[in-house]
Design an enzyme around this catalytic site. Structure first.
Site, PDB file in Angstrom:
ATOM      1  N   HIS A 157       6.833   1.995   2.551  1.00  0.00           N
ATOM      2  CA  HIS A 157       5.937   2.881   1.796  1.00  0.00           C
ATOM      3  C   HIS A 157       5.446   4.033   2.664  1.00  0.00           C
ATOM      4  O   HIS A 157       4.355   3.961   3.230  1.00  0.00           O
ATOM      5  CB  HIS A 157       4.714   2.098   1.321  1.00  0.00           C
ATOM      6  CG  HIS A 157       5.009   0.984   0.391  1.00  0.00           C
ATOM      7  ND1 HIS A 157       5.284   1.170  -0.948  1.00  0.00           N
ATOM      8  CD2 HIS A 157       5.075  -0.357   0.589  1.00  0.00           C
ATOM      9  CE1 HIS A 157       5.509   0.003  -1.522  1.00  0.00           C
ATOM     10  NE2 HIS A 157       5.393  -0.938  -0.611  1.00  0.00           N
ATOM     11  N   CYS A 168      10.261   0.303  -1.979  1.00  0.00           N
ATOM     12  CA  CYS A 168       9.924  -1.129  -2.077  1.00  0.00           C
ATOM     13  C   CYS A 168      10.382  -1.700  -3.421  1.00  0.00           C
ATOM     14  O   CYS A 168      11.566  -1.933  -3.602  1.00  0.00           O
ATOM     15  CB  CYS A 168       8.432  -1.335  -1.819  1.00  0.00           C
ATOM     16  SG  CYS A 168       7.989  -3.041  -1.489  1.00  0.00           S
ATOM     17  N   GLU A 210       4.316   6.588   1.407  1.00  0.00           N
ATOM     18  CA  GLU A 210       3.185   7.100   0.607  1.00  0.00           C
ATOM     19  C   GLU A 210       1.887   6.359   0.917  1.00  0.00           C
ATOM     20  O   GLU A 210       0.807   6.857   0.605  1.00  0.00           O
ATOM     21  CB  GLU A 210       3.518   7.037  -0.885  1.00  0.00           C
ATOM     22  CG  GLU A 210       3.450   5.658  -1.552  1.00  0.00           C
ATOM     23  CD  GLU A 210       4.664   4.767  -1.300  1.00  0.00           C
ATOM     24  OE1 GLU A 210       5.548   5.164  -0.515  1.00  0.00           O
ATOM     25  OE2 GLU A 210       4.718   3.670  -1.884  1.00  0.00           O
ATOM     26  N   ILE A 217       5.230  -3.953   2.975  1.00  0.00           N
ATOM     27  CA  ILE A 217       4.280  -4.827   2.292  1.00  0.00           C
ATOM     28  C   ILE A 217       5.054  -5.776   1.383  1.00  0.00           C
ATOM     29  O   ILE A 217       5.579  -5.355   0.351  1.00  0.00           O
ATOM     30  CB  ILE A 217       3.261  -3.989   1.493  1.00  0.00           C
ATOM     31  CG1 ILE A 217       2.489  -3.069   2.455  1.00  0.00           C
ATOM     32  CG2 ILE A 217       2.306  -4.900   0.724  1.00  0.00           C
ATOM     33  CD1 ILE A 217       1.607  -2.060   1.768  1.00  0.00           C
ATOM     34  N   SER A 259       8.134  -5.629  -8.671  1.00  0.00           N
ATOM     35  CA  SER A 259       9.388  -5.206  -9.303  1.00  0.00           C
ATOM     36  C   SER A 259       9.634  -5.937 -10.611  1.00  0.00           C
ATOM     37  O   SER A 259      10.116  -5.347 -11.578  1.00  0.00           O
ATOM     38  CB  SER A 259      10.560  -5.435  -8.347  1.00  0.00           C
ATOM     39  OG  SER A 259      10.661  -6.798  -7.983  1.00  0.00           O
TER      40      SER A 259
END
Lengths: 200, 296
Positions: free
Chosen positions: A177, A83, A179, A141, A53
């Site tokens: 996540h 996230c 994805e 994660i 981030s």
């Protein structure tokens, strides 16, 4: 934006851009990478991916796209953050870098990297009542936790009670996540219930 | 409700996915780690000597002092990686106990085992390993590596080996993708890698894990070139902190890696960086001193 088939952008400065593109492709949703204000102006919605981030924050400032992002979010652009994306959408962050900035939009306090180091990262399944059906497969994660959900609607919690998904209007932020977990239903739900209704 | 499961391949390779498009920098002090994080590194590699100094000073290079790793972990919020010697599974156990975020089983350190690499599937912490070609990459993945980096020739500032390795891996993947199914059995034999993994790479046209580049990257243009050649991200070892202006060079390499197709940005960030690390031509290195030939 022809009819009700949106063009979804993926903020492509750093992180797991390709995995989000893969989910959108599997769902048959038109998508493109967004790296600057011109590209941002062309999309109907935006995904802010996982990544670091603090790095995504810096790169949006370096490449001059931050102001356009903040303005678009304030105007009501539908946004999904996973996230790092959740952190970047939070109005308040704890455990971040001293100079870390966010785009804001979600009236929440998010704790960065709240579970510990990578050996504490984990896979699990969680119930998301808004989506229904079988529990959602999810990867956490070095994930953040929403410590104060403020005025937002909580859409995902862990069995231990930690808040890991919130929604405020067109903005959805989740700690995990889908994805990375071959999980299509979160993106599908967001496009159907948030993005498509926002098209006029 | 399902139990939480740690240390799965998805969680291990997932962290590498999050590092894509980023720069991982070698640091030897907390102060350098701070510079790296401030510049926008996605992770730092904590070690006692950068490869250029290991090369210059010689001797056996080992895992770093736990105190140093702890001090660097305290200094930054981004992931912290650390190196273990090839085959040294106890160094890896120690690094896991220290809760580093990734272990690099690295040819830059002196190998501890000239036959076996670490069985990385036994660990909760993920591993990145070096490779010079596809077969080597697939053998490391079979052992449990969740991220591959091309080796390059660390500590030289000469990017030519990194170029050779990423081009080799990419072209071998392309060649595998072009093969018929009945040719993959022999391909697996030639690559010295398991048939199932070879078949997966042939069908998908990519590695099942993230591929970064390492070894000899010293300038913003070097980093952008590696990205244009298909790297998912870049490791910079001696290139930042052996240069004249580490603060500005670190920032410049981060920017060039993110905007790797934009020559105007790369030109802009390349201005006024002072001296790059002096560098050694790989061809001038006697073969026994080439780190990329460690590991098999």
């Amino acid at each position: 934006m022809a009819g009700n088939s949106p063009l979804v952008g993926v903020l492509a400065l750093q992180g797991d851009v390709r995995e989000h593109e893969g989910v959108l492709a599997e769902l048959g949703i038109a998508h493109r990478q967004v790296r600057n204000a011109e590209q941002l102006a062309e999309v109907d919605a935006l995904i802010i991916p996982g990544g670091e981030s603090s790095v995504i924050d810096k790169l949006t400032r370096i490449f001059g796209v931050r102001d356009a992002l903040v303005a678009a979010i304030q105007r009501g652009l539908p946004v999904l953050g996973t996230c790092a994306g959740l952190i970047l959408l939070a109005d308040r962050v704890t455990g971040g870098l001293d100079d870390q900035q966010t785009f804001g939009g979600l009236d929440v306090t998010v704790e960065r990297n709240a579970f510990g180091s990578q050996v504490d990262s984990f896979e699990t399944t969680i119930d998301m009542p808004a989506i229904g059906g079988a529990p959602i497969r999810s990867s956490f994660i070095r994930a953040p936790i929403v410590r104060d959900a403020g005025s937002t609607e909580v859409i995902a919690t862990l069995p231990t009670g930690e808040i890991v998904g919130v929604r405020h209007g067109n903005i959805v932020g989740i700690s995990f996540h889908p994805e990375v977990s071959n999980e299509l239903r979160v993106h599908d739900w967001w496009v159907r219930t948030v993005v498509v209704p926002s098209l006029r | 409700m399902a139990e939480n499961t740690v240390g799965t391949l998805r969680i291990k390779s997932g962290l590498a996915d999050m590092l894509k498009g980023g720069v991982i920098m070698d640091v030897v002090t907390p102060e350098q780690a701070r510079i790296a994080e401030d510049a926008g590194a996605v992770a730092v590699m904590a070690l006692e000597r950068v490869p250029a100094d290991i090369r210059a000073q010689g001797g056996v290079a080992r895992m770093s002092d736990p105190d140093l790793i702890d001090a660097i972990k305290r200094e930054v919020k981004i992931p912290v990686m650390a190196k273990a010697r090839i085959g040294h599974f106890v160094e890896a156990q120690v690094l896991e106990a220290l809760e580093v975020d990734y272990i690099d089983e690295s040819e830059v350190l002196s190998p501890a085992d000239y036959v076996n690499h670490i069985d990385k599937s036994n660990f909760t912490v993920p591993f990145v390993c070096g490779a010079t070609n596809l077969g080597e990459a697939l053998r490391r993945i079979t052992e449990g590596a969740a991220m591959i980096r091309s080796k390059g020739e660390a500590g030289t500032g000469d990017v030519s080996e990194a170029t050779k390795h990423i081009r080799t891996i990419k072209s071998e993947i392309a060649a595998l993708a072009a093969k018929n199914a009945d040719e993959l059995f022999v391909a697996a034999k030639e690559l010295q890698a398991p048939y199932e993994l070879v078949k997966w790479v042939s069908e998908n046209g990519k590695l099942p894990v993230v591929l970064f580049v390492a070894g000899g990257v010293a300038t913003p243009a070097d980093a952008a070139m590696m990205m244009q050649l298909g790297a998912d991200g870049v490791f910079v070892g001696s290139g930042v902190f052996k240069s004249g202006n580490p603060v500005e060079r670190a920032k410049a390499i981060v920017k060039a890696t993110a905007a790797y197709t934009d020559a105007k940005v790369i030109a802009e960030v390349s201005r006024g960086l002072g001296e790059a690390m002096v560098g050694i031509n790989v061809n001038d290195l006697p073969a026994p001193h080439r780190l990329s030939e460690r590991g098999w």
